[in-house]
Scaffold this active site. Sequence first.
Site, PDB file in Angstrom:
ATOM      1  N   GLY A   1       7.073  13.311 -10.208  1.00 36.68           N
ATOM      2  CA  GLY A   1       8.178  13.621  -9.296  1.00 36.68           C
ATOM      3  C   GLY A   1       9.295  14.335 -10.042  1.00 36.68           C
ATOM      4  O   GLY A   1       9.583  13.996 -11.182  1.00 36.68           O
TER       5      GLY A   1
ATOM      6  N   ARG B   1       1.680  15.758  -9.179  1.00 36.30           N
ATOM      7  CA  ARG B   1       1.262  14.438  -9.646  1.00 36.30           C
ATOM      8  C   ARG B   1      -0.229  14.497  -9.971  1.00 36.30           C
ATOM      9  O   ARG B   1      -1.028  14.956  -9.164  1.00 36.30           O
ATOM     10  CB  ARG B   1       1.519  13.381  -8.573  1.00 36.30           C
TER      11      ARG B   1
ATOM     12  N   GLY C   1       3.781   7.690 -15.228  1.00 37.51           N
ATOM     13  CA  GLY C   1       2.395   8.161 -15.113  1.00 37.51           C
ATOM     14  C   GLY C   1       2.138   9.281 -16.110  1.00 37.51           C
ATOM     15  O   GLY C   1       1.103   9.309 -16.802  1.00 37.51           O
TER      16      GLY C   1
ATOM     17  N   THR D   1      13.247  10.666 -15.148  1.00 37.30           N
ATOM     18  CA  THR D   1      13.002  10.022 -13.863  1.00 37.30           C
ATOM     19  C   THR D   1      14.301   9.428 -13.326  1.00 37.30           C
ATOM     20  O   THR D   1      15.108   8.888 -14.102  1.00 37.30           O
ATOM     21  CB  THR D   1      11.942   8.888 -13.903  1.00 37.30           C
TER      22      THR D   1
ATOM     23  N   ASP E   1      14.329   6.876 -11.706  1.00 38.67           N
ATOM     24  CA  ASP E   1      14.115   5.424 -11.639  1.00 38.67           C
ATOM     25  C   ASP E   1      14.603   4.686 -12.888  1.00 38.67           C
ATOM     26  O   ASP E   1      14.782   3.475 -12.849  1.00 38.67           O
ATOM     27  CB  ASP E   1      12.624   5.113 -11.446  1.00 38.67           C
TER      28      ASP E   1
ATOM     29  N   ARG F   1      29.087  -2.641  12.257  1.00 42.21           N
ATOM     30  CA  ARG F   1      27.637  -2.825  12.225  1.00 42.21           C
ATOM     31  C   ARG F   1      27.135  -3.322  10.870  1.00 42.21           C
ATOM     32  O   ARG F   1      27.815  -3.203   9.858  1.00 42.21           O
ATOM     33  CB  ARG F   1      26.937  -1.485  12.486  1.00 42.21           C
TER      34      ARG F   1
ATOM     35  N   HIS G   1      11.264   3.209  -7.070  1.00 43.35           N
ATOM     36  CA  HIS G   1       9.869   2.798  -7.191  1.00 43.35           C
ATOM     37  C   HIS G   1       9.789   1.276  -7.320  1.00 43.35           C
ATOM     38  O   HIS G   1      10.315   0.592  -6.467  1.00 43.35           O
ATOM     39  CB  HIS G   1       9.217   3.544  -8.367  1.00 43.35           C
TER      40      HIS G   1
ATOM     41  N   GLN H   1      17.937  11.946  -2.836  1.00 44.51           N
ATOM     42  CA  GLN H   1      18.458  11.396  -4.100  1.00 44.51           C
ATOM     43  C   GLN H   1      17.945  12.142  -5.329  1.00 44.51           C
ATOM     44  O   GLN H   1      18.493  12.031  -6.414  1.00 44.51           O
ATOM     45  CB  GLN H   1      18.085   9.908  -4.205  1.00 44.51           C
TER      46      GLN H   1
END
Length: 358
Positions: free
Chosen positions: A11, A75, A112, A133, A135, A170, A179, A282
């Site tokens: 990604g 990927r 990966g 990444t 993440d 709300r 991930h 994002q």
Amino acid sequence: MKKIGILTSGGDCQGLNAAIRGVAKALYVELGPEVEIYGIQDGYRGLIEGNYRLMKSADFSGILTLGGTILGTSRQPYKQLLTDEGRAKVEAMKANYKKMKLDCLVILGGNGTHKTANLLSQEGLNVITLPKTIDNDLWGTEMTFGFYSALELATEVIDCIHTTATSHGRVFIVEIMGHKVGWLPLFAGVAGGADIILLPEIPYDLDCIVQTLEQRDKSGKRFSILAVAEGALSVQEAKMSKKEFKKARADLTDPAISYRIAREIGQKMDREIRVVVPGHFQRGGGPCTYDRAFATRLGTAAARLITDRNYGNMVALRNEQIVPVPLSEVAGKLKTVPLDHGMIRSARDIGISFGDRT
Ligand code: F6P
């Protein structure tokens, strides 16, 4: 003459072009006309299919602030490479590396990607990697580039949701990428002032979430915001085997975990609940200033490893220094958020709930 191949895999994220530029500019400064850089298109796929081109110095100018990757990405699941068909792909990558007469292959990627990079290194290729990444889940480095840029965007979403949540009184659930780990939702949740943060590392109890929401109602708060990791899971799910968990999730009809949580909260209390999933937003746009500088620093460190012939490493951030970490130590390991992380403690200190206690 040194011949260097470079590819981006997995990604995308912000800062990829800044890192590519850092590697290339440092190599040109150090080696001048004695270096040729080959851009390999669309990640490992380009290496398998022999889709590459000799880059010019001008290709690396004007890309510092550019989002995405000028090399394209794809990927290439690591597990597939371990099959008979996959073996042919590994051999094709080795053959193209030889055909280009590379001295080193520079690979920019996440988890990966690093498994495959380690495999190629074990197969005898000279490999150097950079940790990218949003993440921040790559083992061996305290930070990955892309994280802070995505954090800015994820936080901006929570900021904007605050105003409309307040107007309408709300409950809003904002689902944050990351991930299987909670770095991004944790930091965005704290930075955005979320009331509840749900992370994969801290399985949630629905009753705790509902109690927290009811307490906020009682204390006169008109709205509540949940920052939910895309990998969030319940206490019941955390007890399941991997197989049971996979099946339970496959049976889910909700398009994302946040919708299930919204539905479950709605069954227990009478509140208007809305879900926001910013998703790939994002990962989009240009890098923030930190990522521009950090990715440049990693790129130049990678160039230094090339000139030193110090192959088989990822450039990593440790204690404010950029250091080489052997690929064999990185591959296949996930960097989750430690439960005693200072950010979790700070969040609890200011009353943010993680859905595990009230
Ligand atoms: O690894 C980066 C990431 O954006 C994760 O946060 C997310 O789970 C995944 O990639 C999405 O993957 P894809 O771009 O293949 O949909």
